[in-house]
Design a protein around this motif. Structure first.
Motif, PDB file in Angstrom:
ATOM      1  N   TYR A 174       0.827  -1.206   0.000  1.00  0.00           N
ATOM      2  CA  TYR A 174       0.000   0.000   0.000  1.00  0.00           C
ATOM      3  C   TYR A 174       0.864   1.261   0.000  1.00  0.00           C
ATOM      4  O   TYR A 174       0.497   2.274  -0.602  1.00  0.00           O
ATOM      5  CB  TYR A 174      -0.942  -0.005   1.199  1.00  0.00           C
ATOM      6  N   GLY A 177       1.846   1.745  -3.552  1.00  0.00           N
ATOM      7  CA  GLY A 177       0.732   2.323  -4.303  1.00  0.00           C
ATOM      8  C   GLY A 177       0.522   3.793  -3.969  1.00  0.00           C
ATOM      9  O   GLY A 177       0.215   4.614  -4.849  1.00  0.00           O
ATOM     10  N   TYR A 178       0.711   4.133  -2.706  1.00  0.00           N
ATOM     11  CA  TYR A 178       0.583   5.529  -2.257  1.00  0.00           C
ATOM     12  C   TYR A 178       1.597   6.428  -2.967  1.00  0.00           C
ATOM     13  O   TYR A 178       1.254   7.521  -3.442  1.00  0.00           O
ATOM     14  CB  TYR A 178       0.791   5.550  -0.740  1.00  0.00           C
TER      15      TYR A 178
END
Length: 255
Positions: A174, A177-178
């Motif tokens: 994540y 992805g951030y």
């Protein structure tokens, strides 16, 4: 070094020294090399701030070249903040975790979606032509722009670098992805600078000309520096996160 730059960088250095003194032995927890690495990383962040704010980049960015102003942005908002945050000893974050009011505030402000939105709004606002022209006319206004970048950068990088507040669901994948999303949010400003038919900033258009570069070309170069330079910084961080994710998965598989 200009007095204002010296005062700001010195203040951050003194604050770090005071923090280490207060934490005492807790600031030296873990391997000696890790403790030294963190300190070196913090002072590398201070060096980035000094380079961005002092001569020659500081004066050039303050009233001569939009491209130099963009180099300042990258150093102040994207390079220095993660170095400073990583350089803090773990005991400093433990103190934050023991303060419910501060922890609650950080939990909201540094939520990944909030942090990304805050950074994007700051990015657009501080590159809006009327804002830049009105604030770059004074040293105070220029300093406030720099501080807005720095604060926005700390907020942006906090969910990736800082361990407090704990976000168990915000794992390596994540975080990657951030940061990929972070590489996209600068696209409107990049497009505005790069594809505008006319110079956008009176500050740089009316400044004393620098031989070999026109205000229009300088503005295009600023857009390219934002997109390419920012992308390289984010993808370097993504590579580090991917490597750490791989090592964690490999270690879990062997357990």
């Amino acid at each position: 070094m200009y007095p204002g730059v010296w005062a700001f960088v010195s203040l951050l250095g003194i604050a770090y020294w005071v923090l280490l003194r207060r934490l005492g032995a807790r600031a030296r927890e873990g391997a000696l090399w890790e403790s030294r690495l963190r300190r070196a990383t913090y002072f590398a962040g201070l060096l980035c701030l000094w380079v961005a704010l002092d001569w020659p980049i500081g004066p050039l960015g303050a009233g001569y070249l939009a491209s130099a102003h963009m180099v300042q942005f990258l150093l102040i908002a994207l390079v220095a903040p993660p170095l400073l945050l990583y350089g803090l000893p773990s005991g400093a974050f433990e103190r934050l975790a023991n303060r419910p009011a501060v922890l609650g505030f950080l939990r909201v402000v540094t939520h990944p979606l909030v942090a990304l939105a805050f950074f994007n709004v700051t990015l657009i606002a501080t590159h809006w032509p009327s804002v830049v022209d009105s604030m770059m006319g004074s040293q105070l206004g220029s300093f406030l722009l720099d501080m807005a970048w720095w604060v926005a950068g700390l907020v942006l990088w906090w969910p990736v670098v800082a361990p407090v507040p704990a976000r168990p669901g915000f794992a390596y994948l994540y975080k990657i992805g951030y940061l990929i999303l972070a590489t996209i949010v600068n696209t409107p400003v990049f497009a505005l600078l790069t594809f505008s038919g006319l110079p956008l900033y009176a500050t740089y258009e009316l400044s004393p000309p620098i031989q070999g570069i026109s205000p229009r070309v300088d503005q295009q170069l600023a857009g390219l520096i934002m997109k390419i330079g920012g992308g390289l910084i984010f993808w370097a961080a993504i590579t580090v996160l991917f490597y750490r994710w791989y090592r964690a998965e490999h270690a879990a598989g062997e357990a």
